[in-house]
Structures are given as C-alpha cells and as structure tokens.
Motif scaffolding. Structure first.
Motif, short mmCIF file in Angstrom:
data_model
loop_
_atom_site.label_atom_id
_atom_site.label_comp_id
_atom_site.label_asym_id
_atom_site.label_seq_id
_atom_site.Cartn_x
_atom_site.Cartn_y
_atom_site.Cartn_z
N GLY A 311 6.56 -36.99 22.64
CA GLY A 311 6.70 -35.92 23.62
C GLY A 311 6.63 -36.43 25.05
N ASP A 312 6.95 -35.53 25.98
CA ASP A 312 6.94 -35.86 27.40
C ASP A 312 5.63 -35.44 28.04
OD1 ASP A 312 9.57 -36.82 27.28
OD2 ASP A 312 10.39 -34.78 27.54
N VAL A 313 5.38 -35.97 29.22
CA VAL A 313 4.20 -35.56 29.98
C VAL A 313 4.39 -34.10 30.39
CG1 VAL A 313 2.79 -36.00 32.02
CG2 VAL A 313 3.91 -37.91 30.85
N PRO A 314 3.40 -33.23 30.13
CA PRO A 314 3.54 -31.82 30.53
C PRO A 314 3.71 -31.67 32.03
CG PRO A 314 1.70 -32.12 29.01
CD PRO A 314 2.15 -33.49 29.42
N SER A 315 4.26 -30.55 32.46
CA SER A 315 4.46 -30.28 33.88
C SER A 315 3.12 -30.02 34.56
CB SER A 315 5.37 -29.07 34.07
OG SER A 315 5.36 -28.66 35.43
N PRO A 316 2.86 -30.64 35.71
CA PRO A 316 1.61 -30.35 36.43
C PRO A 316 1.58 -28.93 36.98
CG PRO A 316 3.04 -31.82 37.70
CD PRO A 316 3.65 -31.70 36.35
N ALA A 317 2.72 -28.24 36.97
CA ALA A 317 2.74 -26.84 37.39
C ALA A 317 2.24 -25.92 36.28
CB ALA A 317 4.15 -26.44 37.80
N ASN A 318 2.24 -26.41 35.05
CA ASN A 318 1.79 -25.60 33.91
C ASN A 318 1.11 -26.50 32.89
OD1 ASN A 318 1.42 -23.37 32.23
ND2 ASN A 318 3.41 -23.64 31.24
N PRO A 319 -0.05 -27.08 33.24
CA PRO A 319 -0.72 -28.01 32.31
C PRO A 319 -1.27 -27.29 31.08
CG PRO A 319 -2.12 -27.54 34.20
CD PRO A 319 -0.80 -26.89 34.48
N PRO A 320 -1.42 -28.00 29.98
CA PRO A 320 -1.97 -27.39 28.77
C PRO A 320 -3.41 -26.92 28.96
CG PRO A 320 -0.96 -29.52 28.30
CD PRO A 320 -1.08 -29.41 29.78
N SER A 321 -3.82 -25.95 28.17
CA SER A 321 -5.21 -25.50 28.21
C SER A 321 -6.11 -26.57 27.58
CB SER A 321 -5.35 -24.19 27.41
OG SER A 321 -5.01 -24.41 26.05
N GLY A 322 -7.39 -26.48 27.91
CA GLY A 322 -8.33 -27.45 27.34
C GLY A 322 -8.05 -28.85 27.80
N CYS A 323 -7.95 -29.76 26.85
CA CYS A 323 -7.64 -31.16 27.16
C CYS A 323 -6.16 -31.29 27.50
CB CYS A 323 -7.99 -32.05 25.98
SG CYS A 323 -7.54 -33.78 26.24
N ARG A 324 -5.85 -31.89 28.63
CA ARG A 324 -4.45 -31.99 29.06
C ARG A 324 -3.66 -33.01 28.25
NH1 ARG A 324 -4.28 -30.89 35.58
NH2 ARG A 324 -5.49 -28.96 35.47
N PHE A 325 -4.36 -33.89 27.57
CA PHE A 325 -3.66 -34.91 26.79
C PHE A 325 -3.40 -34.46 25.36
CE2 PHE A 325 -3.84 -39.03 24.36
CZ PHE A 325 -2.62 -39.52 24.81
N ARG A 326 -3.90 -33.31 24.97
CA ARG A 326 -3.86 -32.90 23.56
C ARG A 326 -2.45 -32.75 23.02
NH1 ARG A 326 -2.57 -27.56 22.90
NH2 ARG A 326 -2.70 -26.22 24.74
N THR A 327 -1.46 -32.43 23.86
CA THR A 327 -0.10 -32.23 23.36
C THR A 327 0.56 -33.53 22.92
OG1 THR A 327 0.76 -32.40 25.63
CG2 THR A 327 0.26 -30.18 24.79
N ARG A 328 -0.05 -34.67 23.26
CA ARG A 328 0.50 -35.97 22.88
C ARG A 328 -0.50 -36.81 22.08
NH1 ARG A 328 2.34 -38.72 28.28
NH2 ARG A 328 3.78 -39.88 26.95
N CYS A 329 -1.65 -36.22 21.78
CA CYS A 329 -2.75 -36.97 21.17
C CYS A 329 -2.76 -36.80 19.65
CB CYS A 329 -4.07 -36.49 21.76
SG CYS A 329 -5.52 -37.37 21.12
#
Length: 379
Positions: A311-329
C-alpha cells in the motif's frame, strides 16, 4: 452489554492516560540526564485546505507535523529519518522559525521562543542557523561568496565590525576547507560539494549553538557526502555545536548521530541511541526501513529478510485513526485502529533493565525486536 462496553472504554482511557504520564516522565528523565539546549513539546503544524476563489472556506488541513516532542542536548547530534512527506523538513522550518507552529512549544535554553518576534526572534536566529538541502538554489547566483557568507554580519553587525568582515569571511572559508582567495568568486564557479561548504560557512558565521541541517548531503556524490559529513563532525568538536541532522540515507545518519528519531506521517514513532535504533529496532516501520538498505556483503544480503510494505503512504490530510502506520503494518489489530500508541517504552519492555538497548521509546502496541542485518556505519 452497553455497561460492559462502557467499562472497557473507561479502562482503555485510564491505561492510555497512565502511558501518557509515563511518556512525560521519560522525557523529564531525559532532560535531567543532561543539559537540554532545545526542548520541543507537542509541536503541531497544519496547513489549511481551502475552497472557493472570492469567499474561501477551510475544508480540511494537511497535518504535516502532528505532535512531535524531543530534546536536543548540548554538543549532541539528533538524526531524524523517514520517508518523503513525513514532516522532517517542516520540523526543521518550525525550529528555525521559517514557519509558525499551529500548536506546541519550543524552548531554547529554558526560554519559550514559540511565538518570538522582533528583537527576540532576531536574537534566537543568531543562535539557531540552518544548512539547506540544495547547494545550488540556496546560494544567490548574483552574489559573490564573500557577500553570501558575510550577509549575516549585515543583519547582526555587532558580531563583526565592517572593517573586520573580509578577514572573518576568509577565516570561515579556510575553516570549511576552501581557499580564502575564492572570496570574490560566484557560486557557479564551484562544484556541489564546494557550494555546500559555502552554505555551512554561512551557517557558522554568527557562531551559533544549534545548526539544523536539512538533508545537507542528499544532492552530493557519495565521496563528497563523506567529506561534508566529516567536516560537520570536525566543526562540531571545534565550535561545540548541536545538530539536528535530517536525511534519507540511514547509513549517513548512523555515522553522524548520537540519537535517532524515526518519523512517519507527522509523528515520531521511535527514538533512541544509534545502537538502540540500528541494532535493536522495536517499531515495525523502523524495521522495514532498515531492511530496505542494501548491505555491501552478498552473503549477508542473501540471508536477511526483506520487509516489503504494502500500500501507499496515507494522505496527511486524512490520516488513519489510532496508529498511523496500521494500514501498512503486518502486526495491526483492532486495538491499533481504536487507540493511538504513545511514544514511550513499550509495556513488554518495562521490566527490562534500564541499561538494555531494547528499553527505549517506541510508539507501537506490539513492539518487539526482529532479527535483521543492519546497514553499516558509513559516511
């Protein structure tokens, strides 16, 4: 059922508050361990996103820096690493007051300089200088080297009287390894490495205590990188400087840094000494970064495990909830989406002896060591 859910939520909030207090206590202990010349606490910089031409309205914000805290001690080099767009350069601009923070505090020698202006800001900038990334665009092509390095003396005339400036500029050229007779030459007459030396000389002109180096070697050849890094180390010993050294190259950062902070999407996710970060990383993102660095040993390279992030790095305009790295972890669980991990010593290492390298701040609920071949200390 609802009461049970409410009880779990309260318990989770109490646990998070306890870890927040532990994180603050760790920061206070770090301050007590040595003289912190610069203290940054909960630094935030949001750039507004607007719509409309005549009547603009804010529809969101780019969260470039979102709660960064660290100390810089006298004579220390703090390296900051991370992917492009993680907020490293924005932190540099905030510390040097090239950008105004949205929230948070910056203290220099115990004095709050967050909202400094006028004479107070002028005095601060004399002691906190910056070396820019691009040695080609950071020097005015219409000015001679003597004018470029001597320009800080025009802003702070108390440092060098007019009749003494030429001699001081020539001394600075000699200090950074350039011929003092080059004082009348223009930037286009120098190579990239020589231009960066000119930028360093300009940063040293006012005898600052802190230099923020924003990727100072990324535009240079490998051999020239080594020369500039070795120069910066020598000048640190000679002038008693403290560095904030920002770079992509993990090997360069390891060579020059006393402590290293790893950034991801506007936040610090792991902080520790060179040995703690490179030999005992506990955050999954740090482990992925180290696994991507090539090792000049075919046998070791063939044995180590490469961590490929999906996956790609999430947008800093709409970061994931909780841990920001979780979408790629690969360790992500439901807790990671509901609860933001704090930058503190992980729970599973709290019983580890203080002198063990595993015991350092890491913003991960499931922090653990992972065997890996680490990049050598080079420069």
């Amino acid at each position: 059922m609802r009461a049970d859910h409410s009880g779990r939520k309260e318990a989770r909030e109490e646990g998070q508050e306890a870890r927040r207090l532990l994180a603050r206590a760790h920061a206070e202990n770090a301050f007590a361990a040595g003289e912190a010349i610069l203290e940054v606490r909960d630094l935030v910089k949001h750039f507004p996103l607007t719509q409309g031409i005549l009547f603009k309205r804010q529809v969101g914000a780019v969260k470039a820096v979102d709660g960064v805290s660290f100390d810089l001690h006298k004579g220390e080099t703090l390296g900051i690493v991370g992917e492009s767009g993680c907020g490293k350069s924005t932190v540099a601009k905030l510390v040097t007051h090239l950008e105004e923070p949205t929230a948070g505090t910056i203290r220099y020698k115990g004095n709050d300089i967050t909202r400094a202006s006028g004479r107070a800001l002028k005095a601060v900038r004399r002691n906190i200088q910056m070396v820019f990334q691009d040695p080609y665009t950071s020097l005015n092509p219409r000015m001679t080297v003597g004018d470029i390095i001597g320009e800080p003396f025009d802003i702070h005339p108390e440092v060098a009287p007019k009749g003494d400036r030429r001699r001081k500029v020539q001394e600075l050229l000699d200090v950074v390894g350039l011929n003092p007779e080059y004082i009348n030459r223009y930037p286009h007459q120098f190579s990239g490495g020589q231009r960066q030396r000119i930028g360093i000389a300009r940063g040293l002109a006012l005898r600052p205590e802190i230099i923020v180096a924003d990727e100072p070697v990324s535009a240079l050849d490998v051999s020239v990188q080594a020369q500039v890094v070795n120069l910066m180390e020598r000048l640190q010993d000679e002038f008693g400087l403290s560095y904030i050294f920002i770079a992509h190259d993990l090997s360069v950062v390891r060579h020059i840094s006393d402590r290293v902070g790893v950034m991801y999407l506007g936040k610090l996710v792991e902080v520790g000494t060179e040995a703690e970060i490179y030999e005992h990383p506990t955050h999954p993102y740090t482990q992925a970064l180290l696994s991507a660095v090539p090792v000049p040993d075919p046998e070791a390279e063939g044995k180590r495990e490469r961590i490929v992030l999906e996956g790609d790095v999430p947008s800093p305009a709409n970061p994931p909830s909780g841990c920001r790295f979780r979408t790629r972890c690969w360790k992500a669980q439901q807790r990671c989406a509901e609860e933001e991990p704090l930058l503190a010593v992980p729970e599973n290492f709290t019983d580890t002896p203080v002198d063990q390298p595993q015991r350092h701040p890491s913003a991960c609920h499931f922090a653990a060591e992972r065997a890996a071949v680490v990049p050598p200390a080079g420069g």
